[in-house]
Design an enzyme around this catalytic site. Structure first.
Site, PDB file in Angstrom:
ATOM      1  N   SER A  24       0.825  -1.210   0.000  1.00 32.83           N
ATOM      2  CA  SER A  24       0.000   0.000   0.000  1.00 32.83           C
ATOM      3  C   SER A  24       0.858   1.258   0.000  1.00 32.83           C
ATOM      4  CB  SER A  24      -0.922   0.011   1.223  1.00 32.83           C
ATOM      5  OG  SER A  24      -1.863  -1.022   1.169  1.00 32.83           O
ATOM      6  N   GLY A  95      -5.920  -3.672  -8.052  1.00 29.14           N
ATOM      7  CA  GLY A  95      -7.063  -2.833  -7.724  1.00 29.14           C
ATOM      8  C   GLY A  95      -6.636  -1.492  -7.171  1.00 29.14           C
ATOM      9  N   SER A 167     -13.302   1.810   3.135  1.00 31.02           N
ATOM     10  CA  SER A 167     -12.457   1.442   1.998  1.00 31.02           C
ATOM     11  C   SER A 167     -11.356   2.469   1.822  1.00 31.02           C
ATOM     12  CB  SER A 167     -13.284   1.346   0.708  1.00 31.02           C
ATOM     13  OG  SER A 167     -12.432   1.234  -0.411  1.00 31.02           O
ATOM     14  N   GLN A 169      -9.200   2.418  -0.532  1.00 26.15           N
ATOM     15  CA  GLN A 169      -9.052   2.726  -1.952  1.00 26.15           C
ATOM     16  C   GLN A 169     -10.021   3.817  -2.390  1.00 26.15           C
ATOM     17  OE1 GLN A 169      -9.275  -0.913  -4.214  1.00 26.15           O
ATOM     18  NE2 GLN A 169      -7.335  -1.691  -3.403  1.00 26.15           N
ATOM     19  N   ASP A 317      -6.931  -7.417   4.807  1.00 24.96           N
ATOM     20  CA  ASP A 317      -6.175  -8.263   3.881  1.00 24.96           C
ATOM     21  C   ASP A 317      -5.639  -9.527   4.538  1.00 24.96           C
ATOM     22  OD1 ASP A 317      -6.585  -6.716   1.640  1.00 24.96           O
ATOM     23  OD2 ASP A 317      -4.764  -5.533   1.915  1.00 24.96           O
ATOM     24  N   LYS A 344     -12.375  -7.886  -3.357  1.00 25.83           N
ATOM     25  CA  LYS A 344     -10.919  -8.010  -3.478  1.00 25.83           C
ATOM     26  C   LYS A 344     -10.598  -8.769  -4.773  1.00 25.83           C
ATOM     27  CE  LYS A 344      -9.671  -5.901   0.324  1.00 25.83           C
ATOM     28  NZ  LYS A 344      -8.738  -4.743   0.317  1.00 25.83           N
TER      29      LYS A 344
END
EC number: 2.5.1.19
Length: 433
Positions: A24, A95, A167, A169, A317, A344
């Site tokens: 990340s 992603g 989230s 992301q 994760d 995911k």
């Protein structure tokens, strides 16, 4: 991804290791260093396939990136001088690359197309597109929901946005787009998710205000960005597989050094402690991205736990390998509030249950998680990573509970985040003999 691997590792595991840099943080450091005019060096980055896709895209935008032994040197002309790409920007299986760059490229107003592999093509993008459209982004996808994503120039507006899911992301896509707005953006989280975008904004001199679950950026925040060097800590998501391997394998005693223990990511440590696992931290550093050495020993008779609420995004994760650990608990364990697992690389609720049940374990998928019953490895059926790197590594750890080799199809998926995973596991086994 199509190669198979026969796993024949039994342990015990002993010794000291480091794991690759945090995925990340590597993604985000590459992005921000590429925006800043000048030279930034990123030390100990993860050089897996996902992060390489991010690097490749910024090269197409005009950024020079030089790889060295344990670092990458990024020499950027600055975001003002990016060039318009004349080919599809390929995000592979990533992603993070796809969703974060949807926000960043919308903010930059660069005409572009983002497209990934077959797996990415099945992952919904509506959650990231919805807030970007509210910000006046000109972004569209197949069926308004899937890649390829087509981005055209527009003037990004600031918004007040209430997150509907935890989230990182989606949050990061909004924050990256907001850098280019003439208005402030205020974002309130549903539950606190990993905050590496926020910590790296501050590191690269981008003003950001955080009060509890509310985050605010200032107008034209991008103008403040400066090149910076950054040392990437070891990835706790990669360390998780060794933590669980040591906990479930008799005689194991390992230490993993320089692991990032950011509080928004360290849920696995809290879960292992709740289960009574023998885990200790030492050499703890302070700062926005703290690190520690993690010492783990084999622990029989683990306690049953319920994993829910704000603990879920802090371990999202790691939940597949945590589910495996839960099969060794004294009573049934529950994972709930984990709908995020469905979007995911695979639907990790179903994939985790399906693959472990094939091996004789007893997991029951639910609409938002798993019920995991105490169970043992009973069958050496061939299993499949389903092109999901974390499922592949979880299954390799599951094989430790069998005395027989285990064949895992599409095992090369692990190269997305941990190219040297098996050699490192074998190294610890050799030390334990």
């Amino acid at each position: 991804m199509n190669n198979s691997e026969i796993i024949n590792i039994n342990g015990p595991f002993k010794g000291e290791i480091e794991v690759p840099g945090d995925k990340s943080m590597t993604h985000r450091a590459i992005m921000l260093a590429s925006l800043a005019k000048g030279i930034s060096t990123i030390y100990e980055p993860l050089m897996g396939e996902d992060c390489r896709r991010t690097m490749d895209i910024f090269k197409l935008l005009g950024v020079t990136i030089e790889e060295q032994d344990n670092s990458i040197i990024i020499n950027s002309p600055g975001y003002q001088n990016f060039i318009t790409p004349h080919q599809v920007l390929y995000t592979g299986n990533s992603g993070t690359t796809t969703r974060l760059l949807a926000g960043l490229l919308s903010g930059l107003g660069i005409e572009s197309v983002l497209s990934g592999d077959v797996s990415i093509g099945k992952r919904p993008m509506d959650r990231v597109m919805k807030p970007l459209l509210k910000m006046n982004a000109n972004i569209s996808g197949i069926d308004n929901n899937y890649t390829p994503l087509i981005i055209k120039p527009s003037t990004i507006k600031g918004i007040n946005y209430q997150m509907e899911v935890a989230s990182a992301q989606v949050k990061s896509a909004i924050l990256l787009a907001s850098l280019f707005s003439k208005e402030a953006t205020t974002l309130t989280e549903f539950d606190v998710s990993r905050n590496h975008t926020e910590t790296l904004f501050a590191h690269f001199n981008i003003p950001i205000s955080i009060q509890g679950k509310t985050i605010q950026t200032i107008p034209y925040a991008i103008e403040h960005i400066q090149p910076r060097d950054f040392h990437v800590p070891g990835d706790i998501s990669s360390a998780a597989f060794f933590i669980v391997a040591a906990l479930i394998t008799p005689g194991s005693d390992i230490t993993i050094h320089n692991v990032g223990i950011n509080p928004t990511r360290s849920g696995i440590i809290d879960i292992v402690k709740q289960m009574g696992g023998n885990i200790e931290l030492s050499n703890v550093s302070k700062g926005a991205e703290p690190t520690a050495s993690i010492h783990v020993k084999y622990t029989p008779n683990l306690n049953a736990v319920t994993i829910k609420g704000d603990l879920v995004p802090r371990a999202i994760d790691e939940l597949p390998v945590i589910a495996l650990l839960c099969t060794q608990a004294s009573n049934s364990c529950i994972i709930k509030n984990a709908e995020e697992l469905k979007v995911k690389e695979t639907n990790r609720i179903d994939t985790t249950a399906d693959m472990l049940n094939l091996l004789g374990f007893n997991l029951q998928p639910t609409h938002d998680g798993l019920i995991i019953h105490p169970s043992e490895f009973r069958s050496n059926a061939t299993v499949d990573s389903q092109t999901d790197h974390r499922i592949g590594m979880m299954l390799a750890v599951a094989s430790l509970l069998s005395s027989e080799p285990l064949k895992i199809e599409q095992f090369d998926a692990v190269n997305v985040s941990f190219p040297g995973f098996l050699p490192k596991l074998k190294l610890l086994e050799n030390e334990g003999k």
